[in-house]
Design an enzyme around this catalytic site. Structure first.
Site, mmCIF file in Angstrom:
data_model
loop_
_atom_site.group_PDB
_atom_site.id
_atom_site.type_symbol
_atom_site.label_atom_id
_atom_site.label_comp_id
_atom_site.label_asym_id
_atom_site.label_seq_id
_atom_site.Cartn_x
_atom_site.Cartn_y
_atom_site.Cartn_z
ATOM 1 N N ARG A 51 8.377 4.267 4.250
ATOM 2 C CA ARG A 51 7.474 3.175 3.880
ATOM 3 C C ARG A 51 7.014 3.403 2.451
ATOM 4 O O ARG A 51 6.561 4.487 2.113
ATOM 5 C CB ARG A 51 6.257 3.084 4.793
ATOM 6 C CG ARG A 51 5.278 2.017 4.269
ATOM 7 C CD ARG A 51 4.286 1.530 5.279
ATOM 8 N NE ARG A 51 3.330 0.621 4.681
ATOM 9 C CZ ARG A 51 3.548 -0.663 4.411
ATOM 10 N NH1 ARG A 51 4.709 -1.216 4.713
ATOM 11 N NH2 ARG A 51 2.615 -1.420 3.859
ATOM 12 N N CYS A 56 -4.318 0.983 -2.103
ATOM 13 C CA CYS A 56 -5.315 -0.070 -1.936
ATOM 14 C C CYS A 56 -6.619 0.624 -1.562
ATOM 15 O O CYS A 56 -6.870 0.902 -0.388
ATOM 16 C CB CYS A 56 -4.879 -1.049 -0.844
ATOM 17 S SG CYS A 56 -6.128 -2.317 -0.504
ATOM 18 N N CYS A 67 -7.974 -7.446 3.641
ATOM 19 C CA CYS A 67 -6.524 -7.188 3.670
ATOM 20 C C CYS A 67 -6.154 -6.437 4.937
ATOM 21 O O CYS A 67 -6.987 -6.209 5.807
ATOM 22 C CB CYS A 67 -6.096 -6.412 2.417
ATOM 23 S SG CYS A 67 -6.736 -4.714 2.363
ATOM 24 N N CYS A 69 -4.069 -3.538 4.539
ATOM 25 C CA CYS A 69 -3.408 -2.354 3.982
ATOM 26 C C CYS A 69 -3.749 -1.074 4.744
ATOM 27 O O CYS A 69 -2.862 -0.274 5.065
ATOM 28 C CB CYS A 69 -3.770 -2.199 2.506
ATOM 29 S SG CYS A 69 -3.345 -3.642 1.523
ATOM 30 N N GLU A 93 -2.398 -0.291 -7.549
ATOM 31 C CA GLU A 93 -3.523 -1.012 -6.951
ATOM 32 C C GLU A 93 -3.448 -2.517 -7.232
ATOM 33 O O GLU A 93 -3.099 -2.943 -8.335
ATOM 34 C CB GLU A 93 -4.825 -0.448 -7.526
ATOM 35 C CG GLU A 93 -6.076 -1.065 -6.996
ATOM 36 C CD GLU A 93 -6.478 -0.544 -5.626
ATOM 37 O OE1 GLU A 93 -6.782 -1.382 -4.755
ATOM 38 O OE2 GLU A 93 -6.482 0.679 -5.423
ATOM 39 N N GLY A 94 -3.780 -3.315 -6.222
ATOM 40 C CA GLY A 94 -3.896 -4.757 -6.401
ATOM 41 C C GLY A 94 -2.598 -5.436 -6.799
ATOM 42 O O GLY A 94 -2.586 -6.307 -7.657
ATOM 43 N N ASP A 127 3.172 -10.597 -8.382
ATOM 44 C CA ASP A 127 3.290 -9.212 -7.921
ATOM 45 C C ASP A 127 3.880 -8.391 -9.058
ATOM 46 O O ASP A 127 5.066 -8.510 -9.374
ATOM 47 C CB ASP A 127 4.187 -9.154 -6.681
ATOM 48 C CG ASP A 127 4.153 -7.799 -5.984
ATOM 49 O OD1 ASP A 127 3.778 -6.799 -6.631
ATOM 50 O OD2 ASP A 127 4.521 -7.741 -4.798
ATOM 51 N N ARG A 129 4.087 -5.121 -9.181
ATOM 52 C CA ARG A 129 4.554 -3.797 -8.773
ATOM 53 C C ARG A 129 6.028 -3.610 -9.115
ATOM 54 O O ARG A 129 6.817 -4.544 -9.049
ATOM 55 C CB ARG A 129 4.343 -3.601 -7.270
ATOM 56 C CG ARG A 129 2.887 -3.506 -6.899
ATOM 57 C CD ARG A 129 2.697 -3.421 -5.412
ATOM 58 N NE ARG A 129 3.150 -4.642 -4.751
ATOM 59 C CZ ARG A 129 3.166 -4.824 -3.449
ATOM 60 N NH1 ARG A 129 2.772 -3.855 -2.646
ATOM 61 N NH2 ARG A 129 3.582 -5.964 -2.925
ATOM 62 N N THR A 150 8.739 -2.347 6.252
ATOM 63 C CA THR A 150 8.127 -3.295 5.313
ATOM 64 C C THR A 150 8.173 -4.700 5.885
ATOM 65 O O THR A 150 9.034 -5.018 6.708
ATOM 66 C CB THR A 150 8.832 -3.272 3.944
ATOM 67 O OG1 THR A 150 8.069 -4.065 3.017
ATOM 68 C CG2 THR A 150 10.260 -3.805 4.020
#
Length: 197
Positions: A51, A56, A67, A69, A93-94, A127, A129, A150
């Site tokens: 994973r 978060c 959320c 998370c 984060e976020g 997003d 990330r 996921t």
């Protein structure tokens, strides 16, 4: 090229009762201190459960109502405590906008925007990330094939783009609670997350 820096035994989980190792890395291109948690039974898996969990603070530590998370992380730790696996804990984060910007986005969400609209209103993409370093961490561990836990198709695409073969994709549960239902619905409708709401 990423390499393992240190490995330390510890116990994790809500009651600090699950055996694991925490790993740090050299050679990651950003200055983010990503880590891996390896659960003892992972060594017996030909293709490990993995994973990629983005940090978060509000969810993982404080179990925020906004959320899911923290619940996803707890679910994964419990599962891997029984079956083995690897959690890559990524300091993003976020969805990559940082903690303070995420709190600004929360304020906009309180005024009626969804999570994506709020990020866009603040000048960020949906997003931000990047999972390049997650793939590098897996390669540093000698892992080229995974069974990925996921709900997010972006994670699957990016791992495959960076040379990690996805053998199976497994969903987490839908953790619906007072305060996060609109957030989860936006993840499904806008982010195309595979969640059974």
């Amino acid at each position: 090229m990423a390499e393992v820096r240190a490995r330390v035994d510890l116990k994790v989980g809500s009651k600090s009762h699950i055996d694991a190792e925490i790993l740090s890395f050299h050679g990651l291109k950003t200055d983010k201190e990503h880590i891996a948690l390896i659960f003892k039974q992972a060594d017996t898996q030909d293709i490990p459960l993995v994973r990629m969990h983005s940090e978060c603070l509000t969810g993982d530590v404080f179990h925020s109502s906004r959320c899911d998370c923290g619940e996803q992380l707890d679910e994964t730790i419990e599962l891997m405590g029984k079956k083995g696996g690897i959690i890559l804990y990524l300091r993003q984060e976020g969805r990559g906008i940082g903690l303070y910007n995420k709190i600004d986005a929360y304020k906009l969400q309180s005024a009626g925007m969804n999570t994506y609209e709020a990020n866009n209103h603040l000048g960020f993409g949906d997003d931000l990330r990047d999972f390049t370093e997650a793939a590098e961490m897996l390669k540093a561990l000698g892992i080229e094939k995974v069974r990925l836990i996921t709900n997010n198709p972006k994670k699957i695409r990016e791992l495959q783009q960076h040379g990690i073969e996805l053998v199976e994709s497994l969903n987490t549960s839908a953790h619906i609670k007072d305060g996060n239902e609109s957030y989860l619905k936006a993840k499904v409708s806008h982010g195309k997350h595979d969640l059974d709401l």
